[in-house]
Enzyme design. Structure first.
Site, PDB file in Angstrom:
ATOM      1  N   LYS A  79       0.822   8.739  49.021  1.00  9.37           N
ATOM      2  CA  LYS A  79      -0.505   8.846  49.617  1.00  9.37           C
ATOM      3  C   LYS A  79      -0.624   7.807  50.724  1.00  9.37           C
ATOM      4  O   LYS A  79      -0.140   6.679  50.592  1.00  9.37           O
ATOM      5  CB  LYS A  79      -1.563   8.601  48.536  1.00  9.37           C
ATOM      6  N   SER A 161      -9.657  12.078  46.520  1.00 11.21           N
ATOM      7  CA  SER A 161      -9.135  11.855  47.858  1.00 11.21           C
ATOM      8  C   SER A 161      -7.629  12.089  47.970  1.00 11.21           C
ATOM      9  O   SER A 161      -7.082  12.158  49.066  1.00 11.21           O
ATOM     10  CB  SER A 161      -9.449  10.419  48.288  1.00 11.21           C
ATOM     11  N   SER A 185      -9.956  10.431  41.852  1.00 10.16           N
ATOM     12  CA  SER A 185      -9.190  10.944  42.988  1.00 10.16           C
ATOM     13  C   SER A 185      -7.732  11.274  42.701  1.00 10.16           C
ATOM     14  O   SER A 185      -7.014  11.705  43.595  1.00 10.16           O
ATOM     15  CB  SER A 185      -9.262   9.958  44.160  1.00 10.16           C
TER      16      SER A 185
END
Length: 510
Positions: A79, A161, A185
């Site tokens: 990420k 996210s 998330s």
């Protein structure tokens, strides 16, 4: 072999590498080709084939010297809130466009080539994955570089996210990826994309080198296809980091794959979860949860009963207070953490301005997106003189009460289960004009985050429109082994975690 490499999960690919059936270079090349073919998914923000292949060759050389780390040479992706030396780090924001870190985040180093005496597991980084800007969002449509898309329906969000991470794993672009979970998330995008994800206990994984959103909530964790794959990744990621992260727990690293195949003590092979008590909070199964999600979750829970688990009713009475408490605490911490991005010390600087104040104003207005600006304003307001006691202090008190609810519930059960989200994935842009509706979608994930508890999402079937539904499992502090064991036993008798979207139909199931 090369045509089947994308079908393999972390554990299967690790076994193929260990047996010499494929090299890390071959696996990396095959997956990079697949990443190129699926650029329209929007899952990746940065790819550097030369850097990835250099890492793959190093992994092959380590294996040739006799090293046997299970992740050695396995391609993964990170990420884009984890800083990396070999790839740019933007946190999905124009504020950090083009930024390159001089060091790797601790999680990246432990999974990869290591640092400061730590050898590293030797996994290969394929690139950086899309995310909501500074990890603020529930759909990955707040990214400054365009949304990631759900492989099951490209018109829908993959969750946020960590949406790029979940989408990349679901589309078989990578066998596993890192994510971060502040209020859900990891769990929510894993649920929306039909993959497995675990948020460890707060402090299990170092936050050093992770771009901060809300420091008392942010926690790194893996997203992969199965509980076994997540256990392999978490075994490398977790562990104390006292010199760099004062919030990391002083708990030694452990092998989370140990005992996954074994029944619980006193249980039989046919009923391996006998003796496990799973609590069902009444607040998680009310009118706010859609019928299709409830049906899939209930069916999954019936499977746990067949495996020997006992379902008991529990209550988390302050669940509805989690949203207002979180959306005071997290923005307050964000307003502090993001204060450094002022055009002087860090981040984007406006090209034209009249004085220092104007430079601050223009730089932050140009660099930050609407959702980040909204949360900074909320956070600054609740921390301001005259409002701190009325808002921030009260929210922290509610946070403590929510944690006490869990302590009481765990006196009656060993794990808590329920839905991850009230609905399946929504259409991209559906909540753009109504951020409050996106905040409300976090109702089932926020309580565990506020309490610092480990939680995971396990694929549990499909709901409206043939979209995936995730079952959430929550455990007491440091109960990752219990969570992973229960999820693994469930996945041994179900195949939801092996299903692939039609757009990436496999010749055989992974």
């Amino acid at each position: 072999m090369s045509t089947e490499l994308h079908q393999m999960g972390v554990a299967e690919l690790a076994a193929a590498l260990a047996a010499g059936r494929v090299s890390s270079v071959e696996a990396t090349q095959a997956l990079l080709q697949r990443v190129r073919a699926h650029e329209g998914l929007g899952a990746f923000l940065a790819v550097d084939e030369a850097a990835s292949l250099t890492q793959a060759r190093a992994a092959d050389e380590r294996r040739a010297r006799g090293e046997h780390n299970p992740l050695l040479g396995v391609p993964i992706a990170h990420k884009d809130v984890f800083v990396t030396r070999d790839f740019p780090t933007t946190a999905g924001s124009r504020m950090l466009a083009g930024y390159r870190s001089p060091f790797d985040a601790t999680v990246v180093a432990r999974l990869g080539g290591g640092a400061d005496g730590h050898p590293g597991a030797g996994a290969v980084t394929l690139g950086k994955l899309n995310c909501d800007e500074f990890a603020m969002g529930s759909g990955n449509d707040n990214s400054a570089f365009g949304p990631a898309r759900n492989p099951w329906d490209p018109a829908r969000v993959p969750g946020g996210s960590s949406g790029g991470s979940a989408a990349a794993v679901a589309a078989r672009l990578v066998p596993g990826a890192t994510g971060t979970d502040t209020g859900g998330s990891i769990r929510q995008p894993a649920a929306f994309c039909g993959v497995t994800g675990i948020k460890p206990t707060y402090g299990r994984c170092s936050r050093y080198g992770m771009v901060a959103y809300a420091s008392s909530l942010d926690q790194a964790g893996p997203i992969a296809r199965s509980a076994l794959d997540c256990a392999l990744l978490l075994s490398a990621m977790a562990g104390p980091d006292p010199d760099r992260d004062s919030t990391s727990l002083d708990r030694p690293a452990e092998d989370y794959t140990r005992g996954l195949d074994e029944p619980l003590p006193g249980a039989s092979a046919g009923r391996p979860l006998q003796g496990l008590r799973i609590g069902l909070p009444t607040e998680f199964f009310g009118a706010g949860c859609s019928a299709d999600v409830q049906a899939a979750v209930r069916a999954a829970l019936a499977e746990f009963e067949r495996l020997g688990a006992t379902l008991v009713d529990v209550s988390l009475p302050r669940t509805e207070l989690a949203i207002p408490a979180y959306y005071i605490i997290a923005p307050a911490e964000a307003s502090s953490n993001l204060g450094r991005y002022d055009g002087v010390r860090y981040g984007h600087r406006a090209a034209e301005y009249t004085d220092l104040l104007d430079m601050y104003r223009r730089s932050r207005s140009e660099g930050f997106g609407a959702e980040v600006q909204r949360r900074i304003l909320i956070g600054t307001y609740v921390l301001s003189h005259g409002y701190y006691d009325a808002y921030y202090l009260k929210a922290q008190q509610i946070r403590r009460l929510i944690a006490e609810d869990f302590l009481r519930a765990f006196e009656q059960c060993d794990l808590i289960a329920g839905p991850v989200a009230p609905t399946v994935a929504w259409a991209i842009g559906d909540k753009a004009d109504d951020p409050l509706s996106a905040y409300l979608a976090d109702i089932y994930t926020l309580p565990a985050s506020l309490a610092g508890l480990p939680g995971m999402s396990v694929p549990a079937g499909f709901g409206a429109g043939g979209l995936p539904v995730g079952l959430q499992l929550i455990g007491p502090h440091l109960a990752e082994p219990r969570l992973l064991h229960a999820a693994h036993q469930f996945q041994r008798v179900t195949d939801w975690h092996t299903r692939a979207p039609a757009s990436v139909t496999l010749s055989r199931q992974a």
